[in-house]
Scaffold this motif. Structure first.
Motif, PDB file in Angstrom:
ATOM      1  N   PRO A 102       0.584  -0.869   0.098  1.00 50.66           N
ATOM      2  CA  PRO A 102       0.362   0.012   0.081  1.00 50.66           C
ATOM      3  C   PRO A 102       0.985   1.448  -0.084  1.00 50.66           C
ATOM      4  CG  PRO A 102      -1.077  -1.747   1.460  1.00 50.66           C
ATOM      5  CD  PRO A 102       0.669  -1.703   0.857  1.00 50.66           C
ATOM      6  N   THR A 103       0.444   2.087  -0.766  1.00 57.93           N
ATOM      7  CA  THR A 103       1.433   3.783  -0.367  1.00 57.93           C
ATOM      8  C   THR A 103       0.935   4.413   0.184  1.00 57.93           C
ATOM      9  OG1 THR A 103       0.777   3.640  -3.247  1.00 57.93           O
ATOM     10  CG2 THR A 103       1.581   5.738  -2.336  1.00 57.93           C
ATOM     11  N   PRO A 104       2.013   4.439   0.901  1.00 53.56           N
ATOM     12  CA  PRO A 104       1.738   5.439   2.397  1.00 53.56           C
ATOM     13  C   PRO A 104       1.042   6.452   2.435  1.00 53.56           C
ATOM     14  CG  PRO A 104       4.027   4.914   1.591  1.00 53.56           C
ATOM     15  CD  PRO A 104       3.378   4.761   1.065  1.00 53.56           C
ATOM     16  N   ARG A 105       0.218   7.039   3.593  1.00 53.42           N
ATOM     17  CA  ARG A 105      -1.090   8.051   3.024  1.00 53.42           C
ATOM     18  C   ARG A 105      -0.680   8.570   4.405  1.00 53.42           C
ATOM     19  NH1 ARG A 105      -5.522   7.366   4.905  1.00 53.42           N
ATOM     20  NH2 ARG A 105      -5.181   5.284   5.765  1.00 53.42           N
ATOM     21  N   TRP A 106      -0.846  10.057   4.470  1.00 58.72           N
ATOM     22  CA  TRP A 106      -0.276  11.324   4.899  1.00 58.72           C
ATOM     23  C   TRP A 106      -1.008  10.890   6.155  1.00 58.72           C
ATOM     24  CZ3 TRP A 106       2.262  14.227   7.010  1.00 58.72           C
ATOM     25  CH2 TRP A 106       2.564  15.356   7.496  1.00 58.72           C
ATOM     26  N   GLU A 107      -2.362  11.083   6.235  1.00 57.45           N
ATOM     27  CA  GLU A 107      -3.407  10.648   7.182  1.00 57.45           C
ATOM     28  C   GLU A 107      -2.490   9.758   8.275  1.00 57.45           C
ATOM     29  OE1 GLU A 107      -4.525  10.043   4.282  1.00 57.45           O
ATOM     30  OE2 GLU A 107      -5.563  11.542   3.853  1.00 57.45           O
ATOM     31  N   GLU A 108      -1.680   9.092   7.886  1.00 57.45           N
ATOM     32  CA  GLU A 108      -1.230   8.197   9.159  1.00 57.45           C
ATOM     33  C   GLU A 108       0.357   7.978   8.891  1.00 57.45           C
ATOM     34  OE1 GLU A 108       0.007   4.839   6.234  1.00 57.45           O
ATOM     35  OE2 GLU A 108      -2.047   3.766   6.423  1.00 57.45           O
ATOM     36  N   TYR A 109       0.923   9.580   8.667  1.00 54.86           N
ATOM     37  CA  TYR A 109       1.791  10.293   9.630  1.00 54.86           C
ATOM     38  C   TYR A 109       1.056  11.680  10.458  1.00 54.86           C
ATOM     39  CZ  TYR A 109       4.411   6.833   7.135  1.00 54.86           C
ATOM     40  OH  TYR A 109       5.336   5.864   6.862  1.00 54.86           O
ATOM     41  N   GLU A 110      -0.138  11.946   9.888  1.00 56.34           N
ATOM     42  CA  GLU A 110      -0.609  13.753  10.403  1.00 56.34           C
ATOM     43  C   GLU A 110      -0.180  13.779  12.027  1.00 56.34           C
ATOM     44  OE1 GLU A 110      -4.127  16.976   8.820  1.00 56.34           O
ATOM     45  OE2 GLU A 110      -3.858  15.154   8.245  1.00 56.34           O
ATOM     46  N   PRO A 111       0.051  14.658  12.316  1.00 59.97           N
ATOM     47  CA  PRO A 111      -0.431  14.654  14.098  1.00 59.97           C
ATOM     48  C   PRO A 111      -1.559  15.601  13.963  1.00 59.97           C
ATOM     49  CG  PRO A 111       1.275  16.294  13.067  1.00 59.97           C
ATOM     50  CD  PRO A 111       1.069  15.453  11.839  1.00 59.97           C
ATOM     51  N   GLU A 112      -1.894  15.500  15.342  1.00 62.74           N
ATOM     52  CA  GLU A 112      -3.596  15.120  15.405  1.00 62.74           C
ATOM     53  C   GLU A 112      -3.195  17.073  15.700  1.00 62.74           C
ATOM     54  OE1 GLU A 112      -6.876  14.536  19.089  1.00 62.74           O
ATOM     55  OE2 GLU A 112      -5.161  12.976  18.670  1.00 62.74           O
ATOM     56  N   ALA A 113      -3.726  18.088  15.330  1.00 66.15           N
ATOM     57  CA  ALA A 113      -4.199  19.623  16.212  1.00 66.15           C
ATOM     58  C   ALA A 113      -4.765  19.739  17.202  1.00 66.15           C
ATOM     59  CB  ALA A 113      -4.565  20.052  15.042  1.00 66.15           C
ATOM     60  N   PRO A 114      -3.808  20.547  17.719  1.00 64.55           N
ATOM     61  CA  PRO A 114      -4.751  20.961  19.540  1.00 64.55           C
ATOM     62  C   PRO A 114      -5.824  21.123  19.203  1.00 64.55           C
ATOM     63  CG  PRO A 114      -3.084  22.150  18.783  1.00 64.55           C
ATOM     64  CD  PRO A 114      -3.309  21.448  17.251  1.00 64.55           C
ATOM     65  N   ARG A 115      -6.900  21.014  19.864  1.00 68.88           N
ATOM     66  CA  ARG A 115      -8.674  21.043  20.231  1.00 68.88           C
ATOM     67  C   ARG A 115      -8.775  21.782  20.662  1.00 68.88           C
ATOM     68  NH1 ARG A 115     -10.399  14.504  19.422  1.00 68.88           N
ATOM     69  NH2 ARG A 115      -9.187  14.289  17.339  1.00 68.88           N
ATOM     70  N   GLY A 116     -10.206  22.269  20.850  1.00 63.08           N
ATOM     71  CA  GLY A 116     -10.323  22.831  22.016  1.00 63.08           C
ATOM     72  C   GLY A 116     -10.586  24.183  22.101  1.00 63.08           C
ATOM     73  N   LEU A 117     -10.463  24.839  23.172  1.00 58.48           N
ATOM     74  CA  LEU A 117     -10.226  26.144  23.654  1.00 58.48           C
ATOM     75  C   LEU A 117      -8.866  26.744  23.489  1.00 58.48           C
ATOM     76  CD1 LEU A 117     -11.071  29.122  24.325  1.00 58.48           C
ATOM     77  CD2 LEU A 117     -10.590  28.324  26.793  1.00 58.48           C
ATOM     78  N   ARG A 118      -7.927  25.536  23.702  1.00 54.78           N
ATOM     79  CA  ARG A 118      -6.096  25.662  22.897  1.00 54.78           C
ATOM     80  C   ARG A 118      -6.601  25.548  21.896  1.00 54.78           C
ATOM     81  NH1 ARG A 118      -2.263  24.883  26.369  1.00 54.78           N
ATOM     82  NH2 ARG A 118      -0.531  23.929  24.634  1.00 54.78           N
ATOM     83  N   GLY A 119      -6.664  25.430  21.212  1.00 58.20           N
ATOM     84  CA  GLY A 119      -6.593  25.167  19.287  1.00 58.20           C
ATOM     85  C   GLY A 119      -7.007  26.437  18.904  1.00 58.20           C
ATOM     86  N   ALA A 120      -8.433  27.358  20.088  1.00 56.31           N
ATOM     87  CA  ALA A 120      -9.228  27.676  19.077  1.00 56.31           C
ATOM     88  C   ALA A 120      -8.291  29.400  19.392  1.00 56.31           C
ATOM     89  CB  ALA A 120     -10.231  28.724  19.665  1.00 56.31           C
ATOM     90  N   LEU A 121      -7.450  29.546  20.551  1.00 52.85           N
ATOM     91  CA  LEU A 121      -6.646  30.514  21.014  1.00 52.85           C
ATOM     92  C   LEU A 121      -5.090  30.705  20.525  1.00 52.85           C
ATOM     93  CD1 LEU A 121      -7.343  30.771  25.331  1.00 52.85           C
ATOM     94  CD2 LEU A 121      -8.373  32.423  23.077  1.00 52.85           C
ATOM     95  N   GLY A 122      -4.798  29.596  19.813  1.00 52.28           N
ATOM     96  CA  GLY A 122      -3.433  29.172  18.868  1.00 52.28           C
ATOM     97  C   GLY A 122      -2.452  28.837  20.267  1.00 52.28           C
ATOM     98  N   PHE A 123      -2.949  28.602  21.279  1.00 50.70           N
ATOM     99  CA  PHE A 123      -1.753  27.981  22.229  1.00 50.70           C
ATOM    100  C   PHE A 123      -1.248  26.403  21.708  1.00 50.70           C
ATOM    101  CE2 PHE A 123      -4.571  30.410  24.983  1.00 50.70           C
ATOM    102  CZ  PHE A 123      -3.444  31.406  25.186  1.00 50.70           C
ATOM    103  N   GLY A 124      -0.147  26.595  21.407  1.00 57.11           N
ATOM    104  CA  GLY A 124       0.590  24.652  21.161  1.00 57.11           C
ATOM    105  C   GLY A 124       0.794  25.136  19.070  1.00 57.11           C
TER     106      GLY A 124
END
Length: 522
Positions: A102-124
């Motif tokens: 199988p060809t490698p897919r980006w979804e398998e390597y992409e890190p999880e983005a910050p969620r919730g209030l921290r993500g909304a405020l740009g922390f991290g």
């Protein structure tokens, strides 16, 4: 009495009774299982006796119907049956090379983005972007590795396909060459070419299926001008007939006891087997010869065994016959008594084949297939003690021929330059036929080269001779002697042996040649 009212004592007594009942029940069960196992064992042994008897009866049935089965169910060999058909082998990819990974897919390597209030405020956000960068590098590396592996896999698969295609091409070429050669042999066979006829007869004899224990050794010789075919086959020994008529299981001794086949029955069946084999061979060869190039068949049936009286190897002829095609075709082989039929065909049959009592072959392998020359009497012109090295090469060869005639063989010389390494041929006409002998004479002062000995071995094989004899005025090296001993059908006679043979069989004193050098100890 007090003990009788003691609950503890009563419980012990009850347990003892239970244990005794359990013991007796276990003993009874063990005896029952032992009886069942014994009955099953005896039944299996009895069935084994039935099965072995059935096998013996089947073997005897096969022996009793050797001729009838071949006539009714046999398919005569034809040139068409010898043709080979090319069927391309399907390509089977090597293990692990069939499908791409199988060809490698980006979804398998992409890190999880910050969620919730921290993500909304740009922390991290900065840390996330760093993780993405690392993941991107890993993803790119995985894509490169995948591309490299796929290229390698594709190359391996392509190479495997190429090897497979080459194998199919080679196999097609081999089969094509075989069929082309077969077609040429077919045409040569129709033209009565000796090599082609003898080759096809060899194939027909090899294709004949006999029960286990039948030898396949044979040799053939064909005369194109007359259409006569001489066949020599090896017949089975007497042990091909089962010694037991049946098998019986004796329970009291636990033994498998054979029920002996009466000696008279064994001898009669063995004689029938030999007669059926001879008739079957002639039938199959005439049936295979659809072009009628074989007009008559002379057959000699031998057995290769050990003489019980001397312990030496012997090859006695037990059946010999001659059959014309026109006469043989009138026989209803499914209805004949084999031995009576052989007698009608002017055959000679051993009066006691079980004891290997031989008969003299009606026809032996003909010396006429060699180019022969008139014999010359050399002895009459010799001095009282001739020097063999003083003789001309032709005189020496004729003298050797006269020696073997004096020994008791029918010998003739071959024409110079046309003998394929043969100076003379001899035939042993003893009732226990030893067959054709190839004789080569070397008048030389030096050691006979090893190549001369090995070349004679090749001529012996090509001419299907029983023995090759190399005679010389000089001597042989150790390598030649070892080769001759290993070959088994070569005999080397040096100058010293010649002196002895001429004196013993012709009362002739000869001087062979130079004395061989002394050998160093091994």
């Amino acid at each position: 009495m007090a003990g009788a009212n003691d609950p503890y004592a009563r419980e012990l007594a009850r347990q003892a009774r239970e244990q005794e009942r359990a013991r007796k029940a276990a003993e009874a069960e063990a005896k029952r299982k032992a009886r069942e196992e014994k009955l099953a064992y005896e039944a299996a042994r009895a069935q084994e006796a039935v099965d072995r008897t059935s096998v013996t009866e089947h073997d005897v049935e096969q022996l009793s119907t050797l001729l009838r089965t071949a006539v009714i169910d046999g398919r005569p060999l034809t040139f068409d049956q010898l043709r080979q058909e090319f069927v391309p082998a399907p390509f089977v990819p090597p293990v692990g090379r069939t499908k791409a990974a199988p060809t490698p897919r980006w979804e398998e390597y992409e890190p999880e983005a910050p969620r919730g209030l921290r993500g909304a405020l740009g922390f991290g956000r900065r840390g996330y972007e760093a993780e993405v960068e690392v993941a991107r590098e890993r993803f790119d590396r995985a894509l490169r590795d995948h591309a490299r592996d796929e290229k390698k896999r594709g190359k391996k698969l392509q190479e495997a396909r190429a090897r497979h295609a080459e194998h199919n091409r080679d196999e097609a070429a081999r089969i094509g060459a075989w069929n082309d050669a077969l077609g040429q042999r077919r045409n040569a066979y129709r033209d009565r070419d000796v090599e082609a006829v003898e080759w096809f007869v060899d194939q027909a004899l090899a294709a004949s299926a006999y029960p286990h224990g039948f030898p396949k050794a044979h040799k053939v010789s064909y005369q194109a001008d007359t259409g006569d075919l001489l066949v020599e086959i090896d017949l089975p020994l007497e042990d091909v007939v089962p010694a037991a008529r049946a098998y019986r299981y004796v329970k009291t001794r636990d033994e498998m006891t054979p029920v002996p086949r009466p000696e008279k029955e064994r001898k009669e069946l063995y004689a029938s087997v030999l007669a059926q084999t001879a008739l079957r061979t002639v039938h199959e060869l005439f049936a295979a010869d659809t072009d009628g190039v074989v007009q008559s068949i002379a057959l000699n049936g031998h057995v290769a065994t050990i003489d019980r009286a001397t312990g030496r190897k012997v090859h006695p002829c037990l059946i010999t016959l001659q059959a014309e095609r026109s006469e043989f075709s009138k026989l209803v082989l499914t209805q004949v008594d084999p031995r009576a039929c052989l007698k009608r065909l002017r055959s000679l049959i051993s009066p006691n084949p079980y004891e290997l009592e031989p008969v003299r072959p009606l026809v032996t392998f003909d010396l006429s297939k060699f180019r022969l020359m008139d014999s010359l009497d050399v002895v009459a012109g010799l001095d009282s003690r001739p020097v063999l090295m003083d003789l001309k090469p032709t005189e020496f060869e004729h003298l050797i021929r006269q020696l073997f005639e004096a020994i008791g063989l029918d010998s003739v010389n071959t024409q110079p330059s046309k003998d394929e390494g043969v100076d003379a041929v001899a035939m042993n006409t003893d009732p226990v036929m030893k067959g054709l002998c190839i004789i080569q004479a070397k008048r030389t002062k030096n050691v006979v080269p090893f190549e001369t000995v090995s070349a004679l071995a090749g001529v012996v094989e090509h001419k299907r001779a029983a023995k090759g004899i190399l005679v010389t005025t000089s001597w042989f090296g150790r390598a030649s002697e070892a080769f001759a001993n290993e070959h088994g059908r070569l005999e080397l006679l040096d100058g010293a042996n010649l002196v002895h043979l001429f004196k013993e069989h012709m009362n002739l004193d000869v001087i062979p040649g130079p004395v061989p050098p002394k050998r160093r100890p091994r």
